[in-house]
Design a protein around this motif. Sequence first.
Motif, PDB file in Angstrom:
ATOM      1  N   UNK A  94       0.826  -1.200   0.000  1.00 59.23           N
ATOM      2  CA  UNK A  94       0.000   0.000   0.000  1.00 59.23           C
ATOM      3  C   UNK A  94       0.862   1.252   0.000  1.00 59.23           C
ATOM      4  N   UNK A  95       0.295   2.312  -0.520  1.00 58.65           N
ATOM      5  CA  UNK A  95       0.951   3.617  -0.527  1.00 58.65           C
ATOM      6  C   UNK A  95       0.037   4.587   0.211  1.00 58.65           C
ATOM      7  N   UNK A  96       0.589   5.239   1.221  1.00 61.19           N
ATOM      8  CA  UNK A  96      -0.244   6.127   2.023  1.00 61.19           C
ATOM      9  C   UNK A  96       0.345   7.530   2.025  1.00 61.19           C
ATOM     10  N   UNK A  97      -0.513   8.495   2.228  1.00 63.53           N
ATOM     11  CA  UNK A  97      -0.052   9.878   2.211  1.00 63.53           C
ATOM     12  C   UNK A  97       0.718  10.262   3.470  1.00 63.53           C
ATOM     13  N   UNK A  98       0.915   9.337   4.376  1.00 67.14           N
ATOM     14  CA  UNK A  98       1.807   9.624   5.488  1.00 67.14           C
ATOM     15  C   UNK A  98       3.270   9.343   5.099  1.00 67.14           C
ATOM     16  N   UNK A  99       3.513   9.268   3.804  1.00 62.45           N
ATOM     17  CA  UNK A  99       4.863   9.046   3.290  1.00 62.45           C
ATOM     18  C   UNK A  99       5.438   7.685   3.685  1.00 62.45           C
ATOM     19  N   UNK A 100       4.586   6.715   3.693  1.00 62.20           N
ATOM     20  CA  UNK A 100       5.060   5.369   3.977  1.00 62.20           C
ATOM     21  C   UNK A 100       4.441   4.366   3.007  1.00 62.20           C
ATOM     22  N   UNK A 101       5.315   3.482   2.560  1.00 60.55           N
ATOM     23  CA  UNK A 101       4.850   2.332   1.795  1.00 60.55           C
ATOM     24  C   UNK A 101       4.762   1.189   2.785  1.00 60.55           C
ATOM     25  N   UNK A 102       3.640   0.510   2.808  1.00 65.10           N
ATOM     26  CA  UNK A 102       3.489  -0.593   3.757  1.00 65.10           C
ATOM     27  C   UNK A 102       3.399  -1.919   3.026  1.00 65.10           C
ATOM     28  N   UNK A 103       3.987  -2.918   3.644  1.00 62.24           N
ATOM     29  CA  UNK A 103       3.996  -4.246   3.053  1.00 62.24           C
ATOM     30  C   UNK A 103       3.479  -5.235   4.075  1.00 62.24           C
ATOM     31  N   UNK A 104       2.531  -6.037   3.666  1.00 58.95           N
ATOM     32  CA  UNK A 104       2.113  -7.180   4.470  1.00 58.95           C
ATOM     33  C   UNK A 104       2.624  -8.415   3.737  1.00 58.95           C
ATOM     34  N   UNK A 155       4.020  -5.791   7.892  1.00 59.41           N
ATOM     35  CA  UNK A 155       5.319  -6.411   8.127  1.00 59.41           C
ATOM     36  C   UNK A 155       6.432  -5.384   8.036  1.00 59.41           C
ATOM     37  N   UNK A 156       6.201  -4.335   7.269  1.00 54.24           N
ATOM     38  CA  UNK A 156       7.240  -3.347   7.026  1.00 54.24           C
ATOM     39  C   UNK A 156       6.611  -2.006   6.690  1.00 54.24           C
ATOM     40  N   UNK A 157       7.229  -0.974   7.197  1.00 55.15           N
ATOM     41  CA  UNK A 157       6.842   0.366   6.767  1.00 55.15           C
ATOM     42  C   UNK A 157       8.077   1.023   6.172  1.00 55.15           C
ATOM     43  N   UNK A 158       7.975   1.420   4.957  1.00 56.92           N
ATOM     44  CA  UNK A 158       9.125   2.000   4.269  1.00 56.92           C
ATOM     45  C   UNK A 158       8.859   3.488   4.088  1.00 56.92           C
ATOM     46  N   UNK A 195      10.868  -6.264   0.271  1.00 51.79           N
ATOM     47  CA  UNK A 195      11.134  -7.246   1.312  1.00 51.79           C
ATOM     48  C   UNK A 195      12.161  -6.734   2.312  1.00 51.79           C
ATOM     49  N   UNK A 196      12.899  -5.726   1.909  1.00 52.40           N
ATOM     50  CA  UNK A 196      13.904  -5.165   2.821  1.00 52.40           C
ATOM     51  C   UNK A 196      13.749  -3.657   3.013  1.00 52.40           C
ATOM     52  N   UNK A 197      13.060  -3.010   2.126  1.00 49.76           N
ATOM     53  CA  UNK A 197      12.980  -1.560   2.156  1.00 49.76           C
ATOM     54  C   UNK A 197      14.116  -0.894   1.416  1.00 49.76           C
ATOM     55  N   UNK A 198      15.008  -1.694   0.905  1.00 47.80           N
ATOM     56  CA  UNK A 198      16.188  -1.178   0.227  1.00 47.80           C
ATOM     57  C   UNK A 198      15.818  -0.498  -1.084  1.00 47.80           C
TER      58      UNK A 198
END
Length: 556
Positions: free
Chosen positions: A371-381, A392-395, A446-449
Amino acid sequence: MPGSSNPRRRPRVIVDSLEDSPSSSSSEDEVEEEQGGDASEAGEMNLSGRKEEHPVAPSKKAPAFTINLKKVCKVCKEKGHQAGFQGATYIDCPKKPCFLCKKPGHTTMSCPHRVVLEHGIVPAPRRNKLTLLDYVFEREFKPHISKIKPKFVVPDKLEHVLVRFHSRRVTSLEFHPTLSSVLLSGDKKGQIGIWNYDKLHERTLYDSIHSCIVNNMKFDTRNNGLLYTSSSDGTISCTDLETGIPVLLMDVNPNGWNGPATWRMLYGMDTNLDKGLVLVADNFGYLYLLDGRTKVKMGEPILIHKKGSKVVGLHCNPAQPDLLLSCGNDHFGHIWDARRLDNGSSLASLAHGRVVNSAYFSPHSGSKILTTSQDNRIRVWDSIFGNLDSPSREIVHSHDFNRHLTPFRAEWDPKDPSESLAVIGRYISENFNGVALHPIDFIDTSTGQLVAEVVDTDLTTISPVNKLHPRDDILATGSSRSVLIWRPERKDEDREQLPERMKEFIICNSGKKSSKRMFDDDSDDDFSSKRKNSQQKKNGGKSNSAGPRKGKTVKA
DNA sequence: ACTTCATGTCCCC
DNA sequence: TGGGGACCCTGAAG
């Protein structure tokens, strides 16, 4: 270029340069830019609060400095500091929270999400919520899994072609499912372009299908000649691409315009063509189901998000199309069983800090969510079968909302067998040799890299719309009114022999003139921005060699 | 070559 | 609950 290497070198702070125009730094040619890092020393001293700035002895060709005793911040209007663009580098206002991670106490330049690694974008710390299964996996299985994931290929040199046939900003892109070099683009005005990027003159623009923003385009998987489109004009159309004749499937504003309070706009269209279904949602929280064949609305609209809030995205799970993912302005994503929508309860709710611009299942297994959110974070489940309470991750990644931009959406690479590579444009700019550019980022979710960042001096606008080709190594970008196709430089050596690409970043350049010549028939003269012009004058037009110029690769 | 304006959407008070 | 302010923009017009 190899000498200067680090793209995230310290910012050059140019204080009240005599050559005051913003383009002054970018107008220097690249050789001079190599020495530009020296200027940062002087600038940093200034940042530390010293008011008496002695003019820096101008090394040859370095910009000269003057004293500015009445510093006024362009952002907060207060005196004593300055903010805003200094050349191509943006200086944050210290009174503002960090523009990248939105937390107070530091600026973007010193944001831990920017400077810890040379790539600047790092994942938020993984929350320690491992389940027993996770531990078993970590201990029993992980050691046996090759460290090298199934490869996703990110070419290290790209070339591109750029076209401008849209008169307003591009809002959606879609590759043709079977014709490999056909791209469709929709714009804010409602026009839909079809472009064969291998036969550059083959392009069509349909302008009477919609009257405003084309939000989604989907091909009919049973008949590739048919295209479903949804729009903020409140209609869904099914268009025969050969003839351009649209069939109106639904109009949710049958009574016409009665003000913004009642006007319905359609977003997030997806198809479940196994069942002949077209799903779409509106800006008041409702989901509509349509029978694509009979063109009949099935039942009443169903409220799936907070009443009165916009639903912006829908996605049917590729492995189990009855599983529906929605996201909206109520800061939630929801997973639904499309067969049991009536009771209004979702299978899972995915909470976000702000508006959710997009939510997608992973393209093959459908078991991950991005997901892409306007809080400037990409989230991954990582698994929809696991605990969905938190991602699982917030990038942390810069993709702020802005009025002139189509909302950013992180998109999976459909070719990546590991379902981890994603592409998304970046809002925040970076100083690339004196030019402020907004890269398109490839992120290993998977890593945020940050795997690669794609920039080009031809492209000075932000690129919120990006799509990766389902089979080829091709990226399509919508940036303002332009559409770009990026692909591996074809003269390149065997790409398999290239070293590990995780720490490379990409600068690609194609000859501006060559692209322009291809499209001269449109008398487009806006290929060149002012900055670009001045740069080329100084270069003596060097960058305008006939063919695509060789790309540059710089190790980070 | 500069400044201003319009534009949309969301946040926050 | 609604209106005003924010926006590292973009493009055009003055």
